[in-house]
Design a protein around this motif. Structure first.
Motif, PDB file in Angstrom:
ATOM      1  N   SER A 138      42.035 -54.336 -24.674  1.00  0.00           N
ATOM      2  CA  SER A 138      41.282 -53.089 -24.788  1.00  0.00           C
ATOM      3  C   SER A 138      40.170 -53.068 -23.746  1.00  0.00           C
ATOM      4  N   GLY A 139      40.097 -51.966 -23.003  1.00  0.00           N
ATOM      5  CA  GLY A 139      39.088 -51.841 -21.968  1.00  0.00           C
ATOM      6  C   GLY A 139      39.493 -52.425 -20.635  1.00  0.00           C
ATOM      7  N   ALA A 140      40.668 -53.039 -20.556  1.00  0.00           N
ATOM      8  CA  ALA A 140      41.126 -53.621 -19.293  1.00  0.00           C
ATOM      9  C   ALA A 140      41.257 -52.536 -18.232  1.00  0.00           C
ATOM     10  N   GLU A 141      40.913 -52.882 -17.001  1.00  0.00           N
ATOM     11  CA  GLU A 141      41.032 -51.961 -15.885  1.00  0.00           C
ATOM     12  C   GLU A 141      42.183 -52.414 -14.999  1.00  0.00           C
ATOM     13  N   ILE A 142      43.103 -51.498 -14.740  1.00  0.00           N
ATOM     14  CA  ILE A 142      44.277 -51.834 -13.941  1.00  0.00           C
ATOM     15  C   ILE A 142      44.384 -50.875 -12.763  1.00  0.00           C
ATOM     16  N   GLU A 161      42.864 -47.795 -23.187  1.00  0.00           N
ATOM     17  CA  GLU A 161      42.183 -47.288 -24.375  1.00  0.00           C
ATOM     18  C   GLU A 161      42.902 -47.692 -25.661  1.00  0.00           C
ATOM     19  N   ASN A 162      44.223 -47.703 -25.633  1.00  0.00           N
ATOM     20  CA  ASN A 162      45.024 -48.050 -26.808  1.00  0.00           C
ATOM     21  C   ASN A 162      45.939 -49.199 -26.424  1.00  0.00           C
ATOM     22  N   THR A 163      45.743 -50.333 -27.066  1.00  0.00           N
ATOM     23  CA  THR A 163      46.571 -51.506 -26.760  1.00  0.00           C
ATOM     24  C   THR A 163      47.407 -51.920 -27.970  1.00  0.00           C
ATOM     25  N   THR A 164      47.691 -50.953 -28.835  1.00  0.00           N
ATOM     26  CA  THR A 164      48.507 -51.241 -30.023  1.00  0.00           C
ATOM     27  C   THR A 164      49.857 -50.543 -29.969  1.00  0.00           C
ATOM     28  N   SER A 165      50.130 -49.794 -28.910  1.00  0.00           N
ATOM     29  CA  SER A 165      51.405 -49.076 -28.840  1.00  0.00           C
ATOM     30  C   SER A 165      52.524 -50.015 -28.423  1.00  0.00           C
ATOM     31  N   ALA A 166      53.749 -49.532 -28.561  1.00  0.00           N
ATOM     32  CA  ALA A 166      54.916 -50.332 -28.163  1.00  0.00           C
ATOM     33  C   ALA A 166      54.926 -50.630 -26.682  1.00  0.00           C
ATOM     34  N   LEU A 204      44.217 -36.324 -30.670  1.00  0.00           N
ATOM     35  CA  LEU A 204      44.606 -37.499 -29.887  1.00  0.00           C
ATOM     36  C   LEU A 204      43.477 -38.529 -29.862  1.00  0.00           C
ATOM     37  N   GLU A 205      42.261 -38.051 -29.662  1.00  0.00           N
ATOM     38  CA  GLU A 205      41.111 -38.959 -29.632  1.00  0.00           C
ATOM     39  C   GLU A 205      40.898 -39.606 -31.002  1.00  0.00           C
ATOM     40  N   GLY A 206      40.947 -38.788 -32.040  1.00  0.00           N
ATOM     41  CA  GLY A 206      40.678 -39.288 -33.382  1.00  0.00           C
ATOM     42  C   GLY A 206      41.706 -40.291 -33.867  1.00  0.00           C
ATOM     43  N   GLU A 207      42.947 -40.130 -33.423  1.00  0.00           N
ATOM     44  CA  GLU A 207      44.020 -41.039 -33.842  1.00  0.00           C
ATOM     45  C   GLU A 207      44.233 -42.184 -32.863  1.00  0.00           C
ATOM     46  N   GLY A 208      43.396 -42.273 -31.843  1.00  0.00           N
ATOM     47  CA  GLY A 208      43.526 -43.363 -30.874  1.00  0.00           C
ATOM     48  C   GLY A 208      44.791 -43.296 -30.054  1.00  0.00           C
TER      49      GLY A 208
END
Length: 238
Positions: free
Chosen positions: A133-137, A121-126, A158-162
């Motif tokens: 984004s959207g990848a399934e693992i 869902e979030n691919t901008t974190s460290a 949490l949802e609103g801030e991604g």
């Protein structure tokens, strides 16, 4: 200079060796940290691994959150050091106040151990920049107190801030009557979250058990460890 990532061992920790191996797979040095250490020995990031720290007495992660090494982790995290809590480590980070919410007994009150599908869902974190984004693992999950809960206002924040990193999903070929997509009843199917700055992350499933198809279901977990190496080496997280 090669980055150094600390991996903590508490009494009862059982996934520290795998976590250190995952760190080494990402090409950096894994530094062992002991629960009684008063400092972090100059590491650049910290992994708080899974297990049953202090036997899960009181609550899972409650005693570990008060250990000397966690005082150093809390100070370093507040100064910007990346920290990842996996399973029991996620519980520890919530107990220490570094992440909101709590992990409580699974719906159905049973220990769950299985390979689990997740959606990024979030691919901008460290810790998640290597994922799309959207990848399934697919990575292993094993817990009895893995149900993420928080007040509705916190969940909305949490949802609103991604800040939801991954959600539980089902496989297109799985029989969901036998293995429901959400393995533990976590609110809003949340498998992992991060801090507002994306440097502190917690996840119930175990990416360190999915770094090599020879020993895990996939190598999908490697992205966590390569992501933080990118972050530490100054690669732009975008």
């Amino acid at each position: 200079m090669t980055a150094r990532v600390g991996v903590i061992t508490f009494p009862g920790t059982l996934d520290d060796v795998d976590a250190a191996r995952a760190v080494r797979y990402s090409g950096v040095e894994a530094v062992p940290l002991w629960h009684a250490d008063a400092d972090l020995h100059g590491v650049d990031a910290v992994v708080v691994p899974g297990g049953f720290s202090y036997g899960d007495y009181l609550r899972a992660g409650a005693i570990a959150a008060q250990a000397p090494v966690m005082r150093a982790v809390i100070d370093a995290a507040k100064s910007g050091m990346p920290v990842l809590g996996i399973c029991n480590g996620f519980q520890v980070l919530c107990e220490a106040g570094l992440l909101p919410g709590a992990l409580v007994r699974n719906a159905g009150l049973k220990f769950v151990c299985r390979d689990q599908w997740l959606r990024a869902e979030n691919t901008t974190s460290a810790w998640t920049s290597r994922y799309e984004s959207g990848a399934e693992i697919l990575i292993p999950l094993k817990n009895a107190e893995g149900r993420y809960v928080a007040p509705e206002a916190v969940l909305d924040e949490l949802e609103g801030e991604g800040r939801v990193l991954f959600r539980y999903i089902g496989s297109a070929t799985a029989d969901t009557t036998l293995a429901p997509a959400n393995p533990n009843g976590a609110q809003r199917d949340i498998a992992g979250i991060c801090s507002a700055d994306g440097r502190i992350a917690g996840l119930m499933p175990h990416p360190e058990h999915a770094i090599d198809p020879l020993t895990g279901p996939t190598d999908d977990g490697l992205g966590f460890f390569f992501s933080v190496v990118d972050f530490l080496e100054g690669v732009k997280v975008s």
